[in-house]
Design a protein around this motif. Structure first.
Motif, PDB file in Angstrom:
ATOM      1  N   GLN A  55       0.831  -1.204   0.000  1.00 38.67           N
ATOM      2  CA  GLN A  55       0.000   0.000   0.000  1.00 38.67           C
ATOM      3  C   GLN A  55       0.867   1.256   0.000  1.00 38.67           C
ATOM      4  O   GLN A  55       0.636   2.190  -0.765  1.00 38.67           O
ATOM      5  N   GLN A  56       1.906   1.264   0.871  1.00 35.07           N
ATOM      6  CA  GLN A  56       2.768   2.437   0.970  1.00 35.07           C
ATOM      7  C   GLN A  56       3.565   2.634  -0.319  1.00 35.07           C
ATOM      8  O   GLN A  56       3.914   3.732  -0.679  1.00 35.07           O
ATOM      9  N   ARG A  57       3.843   1.516  -0.987  1.00 35.21           N
ATOM     10  CA  ARG A  57       4.656   1.604  -2.186  1.00 35.21           C
ATOM     11  C   ARG A  57       3.856   2.194  -3.339  1.00 35.21           C
ATOM     12  O   ARG A  57       4.352   2.995  -4.125  1.00 35.21           O
ATOM     13  N   VAL A  58       2.617   1.762  -3.423  1.00 34.27           N
ATOM     14  CA  VAL A  58       1.827   2.118  -4.594  1.00 34.27           C
ATOM     15  C   VAL A  58       1.156   3.478  -4.441  1.00 34.27           C
ATOM     16  O   VAL A  58       1.087   4.265  -5.388  1.00 34.27           O
ATOM     17  N   GLN A  59       0.664   3.771  -3.226  1.00 34.77           N
ATOM     18  CA  GLN A  59      -0.152   4.971  -3.067  1.00 34.77           C
ATOM     19  C   GLN A  59       0.716   6.213  -3.027  1.00 34.77           C
ATOM     20  O   GLN A  59       1.133   6.671  -1.972  1.00 34.77           O
ATOM     21  N   MET A  60       0.971   6.770  -4.185  1.00 31.22           N
ATOM     22  CA  MET A  60       1.816   7.962  -4.243  1.00 31.22           C
ATOM     23  C   MET A  60       0.975   9.213  -4.428  1.00 31.22           C
ATOM     24  O   MET A  60       0.022   9.226  -5.189  1.00 31.22           O
ATOM     25  N   GLU A  61       1.382  10.250  -3.693  1.00 26.74           N
ATOM     26  CA  GLU A  61       0.693  11.528  -3.851  1.00 26.74           C
ATOM     27  C   GLU A  61       1.376  12.329  -4.950  1.00 26.74           C
ATOM     28  O   GLU A  61       2.310  11.866  -5.597  1.00 26.74           O
ATOM     29  N   LYS A  62       0.935  13.574  -5.128  1.00 27.25           N
ATOM     30  CA  LYS A  62       1.540  14.415  -6.162  1.00 27.25           C
ATOM     31  C   LYS A  62       2.887  14.982  -5.703  1.00 27.25           C
ATOM     32  O   LYS A  62       3.835  15.040  -6.450  1.00 27.25           O
ATOM     33  N   THR A  63       2.924  15.435  -4.448  1.00 27.59           N
ATOM     34  CA  THR A  63       4.161  16.036  -3.942  1.00 27.59           C
ATOM     35  C   THR A  63       4.190  15.909  -2.422  1.00 27.59           C
ATOM     36  O   THR A  63       3.551  15.023  -1.875  1.00 27.59           O
ATOM     37  N   TYR A  64       4.904  16.819  -1.761  1.00 27.15           N
ATOM     38  CA  TYR A  64       5.038  16.751  -0.309  1.00 27.15           C
ATOM     39  C   TYR A  64       3.681  16.726   0.394  1.00 27.15           C
ATOM     40  O   TYR A  64       2.725  17.365  -0.042  1.00 27.15           O
ATOM     41  N   LEU A 118       0.653  12.422   8.612  1.00 24.64           N
ATOM     42  CA  LEU A 118      -0.737  12.227   8.997  1.00 24.64           C
ATOM     43  C   LEU A 118      -1.676  13.281   8.423  1.00 24.64           C
ATOM     44  O   LEU A 118      -2.811  13.416   8.853  1.00 24.64           O
ATOM     45  N   SER A 119      -1.185  14.029   7.450  1.00 26.75           N
ATOM     46  CA  SER A 119      -1.973  15.139   6.953  1.00 26.75           C
ATOM     47  C   SER A 119      -3.055  14.658   5.994  1.00 26.75           C
ATOM     48  O   SER A 119      -2.977  13.573   5.422  1.00 26.75           O
ATOM     49  N   LEU A 120      -4.088  15.489   5.836  1.00 24.71           N
ATOM     50  CA  LEU A 120      -5.109  15.225   4.834  1.00 24.71           C
ATOM     51  C   LEU A 120      -4.865  16.064   3.598  1.00 24.71           C
ATOM     52  O   LEU A 120      -5.458  15.828   2.557  1.00 24.71           O
ATOM     53  N   TRP A 121      -4.026  17.082   3.756  1.00 24.70           N
ATOM     54  CA  TRP A 121      -3.891  18.091   2.709  1.00 24.70           C
ATOM     55  C   TRP A 121      -2.500  18.065   2.115  1.00 24.70           C
ATOM     56  O   TRP A 121      -1.527  17.751   2.770  1.00 24.70           O
ATOM     57  N   GLN A 122      -2.443  18.484   0.883  1.00 22.88           N
ATOM     58  CA  GLN A 122      -1.162  18.565   0.205  1.00 22.88           C
ATOM     59  C   GLN A 122      -0.376  19.766   0.724  1.00 22.88           C
ATOM     60  O   GLN A 122      -0.953  20.742   1.195  1.00 22.88           O
ATOM     61  N   TYR A 123       0.939  19.695   0.567  1.00 19.86           N
ATOM     62  CA  TYR A 123       1.817  20.744   1.078  1.00 19.86           C
ATOM     63  C   TYR A 123       1.714  22.012   0.236  1.00 19.86           C
ATOM     64  O   TYR A 123       1.780  23.121   0.750  1.00 19.86           O
ATOM     65  N   ARG A 176      -7.044  18.140  -1.212  1.00 19.43           N
ATOM     66  CA  ARG A 176      -7.008  16.939  -0.379  1.00 19.43           C
ATOM     67  C   ARG A 176      -6.022  15.954  -0.993  1.00 19.43           C
ATOM     68  O   ARG A 176      -5.818  15.934  -2.208  1.00 19.43           O
ATOM     69  N   LEU A 177      -5.409  15.119  -0.138  1.00 17.65           N
ATOM     70  CA  LEU A 177      -4.510  14.090  -0.659  1.00 17.65           C
ATOM     71  C   LEU A 177      -5.335  13.002  -1.318  1.00 17.65           C
ATOM     72  O   LEU A 177      -6.491  12.771  -0.964  1.00 17.65           O
ATOM     73  N   GLN A 178      -4.708  12.349  -2.279  1.00 17.92           N
ATOM     74  CA  GLN A 178      -5.436  11.308  -2.992  1.00 17.92           C
ATOM     75  C   GLN A 178      -5.673  10.088  -2.104  1.00 17.92           C
ATOM     76  O   GLN A 178      -6.733   9.482  -2.122  1.00 17.92           O
ATOM     77  N   PHE A 179      -4.669   9.737  -1.290  1.00 16.26           N
ATOM     78  CA  PHE A 179      -4.784   8.529  -0.476  1.00 16.26           C
ATOM     79  C   PHE A 179      -4.765   8.830   1.017  1.00 16.26           C
ATOM     80  O   PHE A 179      -5.466   8.197   1.779  1.00 16.26           O
ATOM     81  N   PHE A 195       4.728   9.181   8.066  1.00 15.67           N
ATOM     82  CA  PHE A 195       5.837  10.149   8.100  1.00 15.67           C
ATOM     83  C   PHE A 195       5.743  11.121   6.924  1.00 15.67           C
ATOM     84  O   PHE A 195       6.734  11.695   6.507  1.00 15.67           O
ATOM     85  N   GLY A 196       4.568  11.283   6.369  1.00 12.71           N
ATOM     86  CA  GLY A 196       4.414  12.211   5.261  1.00 12.71           C
ATOM     87  C   GLY A 196       4.897  11.624   3.947  1.00 12.71           C
ATOM     88  O   GLY A 196       5.166  10.425   3.838  1.00 12.71           O
ATOM     89  N   THR A 197       5.005  12.492   2.945  1.00 13.81           N
ATOM     90  CA  THR A 197       5.506  12.049   1.653  1.00 13.81           C
ATOM     91  C   THR A 197       6.633  12.978   1.212  1.00 13.81           C
ATOM     92  O   THR A 197       6.789  14.070   1.736  1.00 13.81           O
ATOM     93  N   ASP A 198       7.407  12.511   0.241  1.00 10.99           N
ATOM     94  CA  ASP A 198       8.547  13.315  -0.217  1.00 10.99           C
ATOM     95  C   ASP A 198       8.171  14.108  -1.462  1.00 10.99           C
ATOM     96  O   ASP A 198       7.000  14.241  -1.806  1.00 10.99           O
ATOM     97  N   LYS A 199       9.171  14.625  -2.140  1.00 16.67           N
ATOM     98  CA  LYS A 199       8.932  15.583  -3.217  1.00 16.67           C
ATOM     99  C   LYS A 199       8.068  15.021  -4.342  1.00 16.67           C
ATOM    100  O   LYS A 199       7.222  15.703  -4.883  1.00 16.67           O
ATOM    101  N   VAL A 200       8.314  13.737  -4.672  1.00 19.92           N
ATOM    102  CA  VAL A 200       7.511  13.155  -5.741  1.00 19.92           C
ATOM    103  C   VAL A 200       6.316  12.390  -5.190  1.00 19.92           C
ATOM    104  O   VAL A 200       5.669  11.648  -5.908  1.00 19.92           O
TER     105      VAL A 200
END
Lengths: 500, 325
Positions: free
Chosen positions: A128-137, A141-146, A164-167, A259-264
């Motif tokens: 799940q963590q591998r596949v569910q990628m957001e757009k950016t940071y 635990l956030s619901l919103w994109q950076y 809102r974040l996709q996942f 732990f959030g998401t990174d740049k990509v």
């Protein structure tokens, strides 16, 4: 009578049987799910490492001069607590060292088709963590994109909003209680961790009862009062804490980016966990790769003396006089040039990254090998003066036999100490090298690469701190545990230190 | 004494030759100049003419070791080996990829490197020794245990974190010093304060712990027992006897790094944008400027060997029992 002997046999073979069973289970899974096994070089070396560790312990159990220090380690509370933590890291590292390619469905012209990317067991567990990628940071635990994006409304208005974040937290309806959901998940995670720990404790209880022929009450009270020599209570406490942490992360990771998401938009937790293998491999394989070389040359120089000694000393003085980072940099630059000009030798990205990792281990080994060689040479020279060696020579034993049977076992403790002591330094060195740009492949997950990226992230406004913090936590726990453990190992095996 | 020093220096020469051969092998034999040129020019569409030009600009178009076409001594001197490796011994480092003279660059960048490395080294030594003395004074008490654990914890943090955290706390939050940069003259002071502080703090963990064991080893010796039996206070024992004798291994151990201070701190300098030799090296690695890397490898090993020689000499100076063999 015969029943108790069978039981004893069973206990003796418990660990090998478990190991064999898991290998069989893996083979069955490969066959059932039609996986294409991928053998990476570092994977093979990891297996070699595991086998040699098992061999070492089975030999050490029977040798008094090794069993005694091991006993001291086992009875040390700090060491055993650290060992539990290290075992956790190692489990993840091993799970991440079994690689295969999944079938991609549909048969091609030449038999089955397989997905191009190489997956490990850990990847499946964290699919799940591998596949569910957001757009950016996205912060933890956030619901919103950076970053804000421009939204166009049906009436033609434009507005900059945080989408809102996709996942991450997608299950929460707008306006619903975000905080309560997190708390609920944390609570259930603690519960799951406790249950998991309880289950393991029950299994262990059954084992201990049969082994010591004691009642459950006796075993539990023995552990709780910490009466025995082995610090079981502290170890169980550590295990429970680890499992609770695991449970909480697991429960949260089901719906959030913990732990959030990174740049990509990659999950930072996934990256940090994947980096464990890189750190462990750099820390262990580096010494393993160069070990035979260092031991062989060290013993040779110390035993034969004369011109052999001169040549070997010259060799390691020359190597050690080049500043480590520069030698590594020069070698890795050369490797990059080689990979660049021979792209056909490295079919997949994973194999290229893996070879670069292995090469980095070898280069690091070449720079760190000299210290061990010098120590072994000195110890061998000291041993040559000992009476038992004089006797062996007087009996006309062959020099090769003397080196193998008399000297090698007696320098093993130096080898063990240096392997354990070097580990944490190497894990830290990886970060520095990746920063300099001569570390692991940029595509490999590693704490060094994460810290490297954090340099730019810290300069952003608002600051992106979570990848750095995540890398820091994982790295700090691993290195601290390794450092504390290494201290105890050194104290236990170093004959110069007085027994307390 | 003089013969000893001369012999030690002479012994260093074969090692330097070995280093030189090794770098030559790495840079020119394992990877041919063609490979380097292709990688440097990048891309797939590299014509042989471009490769030739790239090699000619750097003098890499000559034969490796033996030039058949040249006459006389030039058979040996008009080669890559002579031009790029042997000449390092005369400190002729040639020019970098952007055409600057490397020797000139190194001279220019030495001062900023030293401005950070020397204070960091001196203050670091002082702080480590004081901290280690404190731990040794309170040995086998609560203070000692907490201090040692603190040391191990500080050792377990990567140096990169110290830099990032220091920049964040002092420069970004408190705005005490600029984040990075460098200036000439006294203006430089505000730029070098933070790198020095971080250099000191990141070394405390391993340094203080190591010195603590040295002091404790010293405290187990007979003369300390004698001093105590004389009725000296613990304070006097520590400062008058243990400190003095403990300084021998500390100082002789520190001597080996003194020449290397010229090289500067790789990571710190590049993080703080200080135009020293450390950042010079890192920039060269990143832009794959082989001439600079080669020069720095040679310089680094030269300084390290110098450090080893100095260590041996300092041993004989402090401890007259060591014979000159």
């Amino acid at each position: 009578m015969s029943a108790s002997i069978t039981k004893q046999r069973l206990r003796q073979w418990l660990l090998p049987v478990i190991a064999l069973a898991s290998v069989c289970a893996y083979i069955a899974a490969v066959w059932m799910y039609d996986l294409k096994t991928v053998w990476l070089w570092t994977d093979l070396l990891v297996y070699v490492l595991i086998v040699s560790m098992a061999a070492f312990f089975s030999v050490a159990k029977r040798r008094a001069h090794l069993r005694e220090p091991l006993q001291r380690i086992v009875e040390n509370r700090t060491a055993m607590v650290c060992l539990v933590v290290l075992a956790g890291f190692m489990t993840i590292g091993v799970l991440d060292s079994v690689h295969f390619r999944l079938p991609s469905g549909g048969a091609g012209d030449h038999g089955k088709r397989y997905a191009p990317e190489v997956t490990s067991i850990l990847d499946l567990l964290m699919a799940q963590q591998r596949v569910q990628m957001e757009k950016t940071y996205a912060s933890p635990l956030s619901l919103w994109q950076y970053e804000k994006v421009t939204v166009e409304y049906p009436d033609g208005r434009h507005e900059r909003v945080y989408p809102r974040l996709q996942f991450g937290g997608a299950h929460i309806a707008p306006g619903a209680a975000h905080r309560q959901d997190i708390l609920r998940r944390v609570a259930s995670g603690v519960g799951a961790g406790l249950m998991m720990g309880g289950l393991i404790a029950l299994l262990a209880l059954g084992y201990a009862m049969s082994r010591h022929a004691a009642s459950a009450r006796e075993v539990v009270s023995g552990v709780m009062r910490a009466t025995g020599a082995i610090p079981w209570r502290a170890m169980w406490l550590t295990l429970f804490l680890l499992l609770i942490a695991l449970g909480v992360v697991w429960a949260l990771a089901g719906e959030y980016h913990v732990f959030g998401t990174d740049k990509v938009g990659k999950d930072v937790l996934y990256k940090s966990v994947k980096s464990i293998r890189t750190g462990l491999i750099i820390g262990t394989l580096t010494t393993l790769v160069m070990l035979p070389f260092a031991v062989f040359l060290g013993i040779l120089a110390g035993y034969l003396r004369g011109w052999v000694d001169d040549v070997i000393q010259y060799l390691y003085t020359t190597l050690s006089s080049i500043p480590g980072v520069l030698l590594i940099a020069a070698a890795v630059l050369m490797l990059q040039a080689y990979i660049h000009t021979h792209p056909d030798l490295f079919p997949t990205e994973a194999e290229r990254a893996d070879l670069r990792l292995l090469f980095l281990c070898i280069i690091l080994g070449i720079t760190s090998w000299t210290g061990l060689c010098r120590l072994i040479r000195g110890e061998t020279m000291k041993l040559c003066e000992a009476d038992f060696l004089l006797a062996a020579r007087a009996f006309g034993q062959h020099p090769v036999g003397i080196m193998l049977r008399h000297i090698l076992p007696n320098v093993m403790h130096i080898v063990l100490i240096s392997v354990v002591l070097d580990f944490s330094g190497l894990v830290l060195a990886e970060a520095v090298l990746s920063y300099v740009g001569v570390g692991v492949d940029p595509a490999t997950n590693s704490w060094g690469n994460m810290i490297n990226a954090a340099r730019l992230e810290m300069a952003r406004e608002p600051m992106v701190w979570w990848p750095l913090l995540s890398a820091f936590i994982f790295m700090f726990v691993l290195v601290l545990a390794a450092n504390l453990f290494a201290d105890v190992v050194r104290d236990a095996f170093d004959p110069r230190l007085k027994r307390r | 004494m003089l013969t000893y020093i001369v012999r030690r220096v002479l012994y260093a020469i074969p090692i330097l030759i070995g280093v030189n051969l090794l770098t030559f092998t790495l840079f020119f034999v394992v990877n041919t100049p063609d490979d380097m040129a292709r990688m440097h020019l990048g891309g797939k569409r590299v014509t042989p003419e471009m490769v030739q030009r790239w090699k000619a600009e750097r003098g890499y178009d000559k034969p490796l070791i033996f030039n058949v076409q040249a006459a006389g001594v030039e058979k040996l001197t008009d080669t890559i080996f002579y031009k790029n490796s042997v000449r390092l011994f005369a400190f002729q480092f040639g020019s970098s990829d952007d055409g600057r003279d490397i020797v000139q660059d190194i001279k220019q960048r030495m001062l900023p490197s030293l401005a950070i490395a020397v204070p960091a080294f001196v203050f670091g030594l002082m702080v480590n020794i004081s901290f280690a003395l404190l731990l040794a004074f309170f040995r086998a008490t609560y203070v000692d245990t907490v201090g040692t654990v603190l040391c191990v914890a500080m050792m377990s943090i990567s140096g990169l974190f110290y830099i990032i955290a220091g920049q964040f706390l002092l420069s970004k939050l408190l705005r005490l010093v600029p984040i990075s940069g460098y200036d000439t003259g006294w203006e430089a002071l505000k730029f070098i304060l933070l790198p020095i502080a971080i250099g000191v703090v990141s070394g405390i963990g391993s340094g203080a712990r190591w010195y603590r064991t040295l002091f404790l080893e010293e405290m187990g010796k007979d003369y300390v027992r004698t001093a105590r039996a004389k009725g000296l206070s613990e304070y006097l024992v520590l400062f008058r006897h243990v400190l003095k004798n403990g300084m021998i291994p500390i100082l002789t151990g520190a001597v080996v790094v003194i020449p290397l201070l010229f090289m500067g701190a790789l990571i710190t300098e590049s993080f703080f944008g200080i135009p020293g030799l450390g950042s010079y090296t890192i920039d060269a690695i990143n832009s794959q400027d082989f001439a600079i890397v080669r020069a720095m490898v040679f310089l680094g090993s030269l300084l390290y060997i110098l450090g080893l020689v100095m260590t041996d000499i300092s041993y004989t100076l402090v401890d007259p029992r060591i014979r000159l063999q």
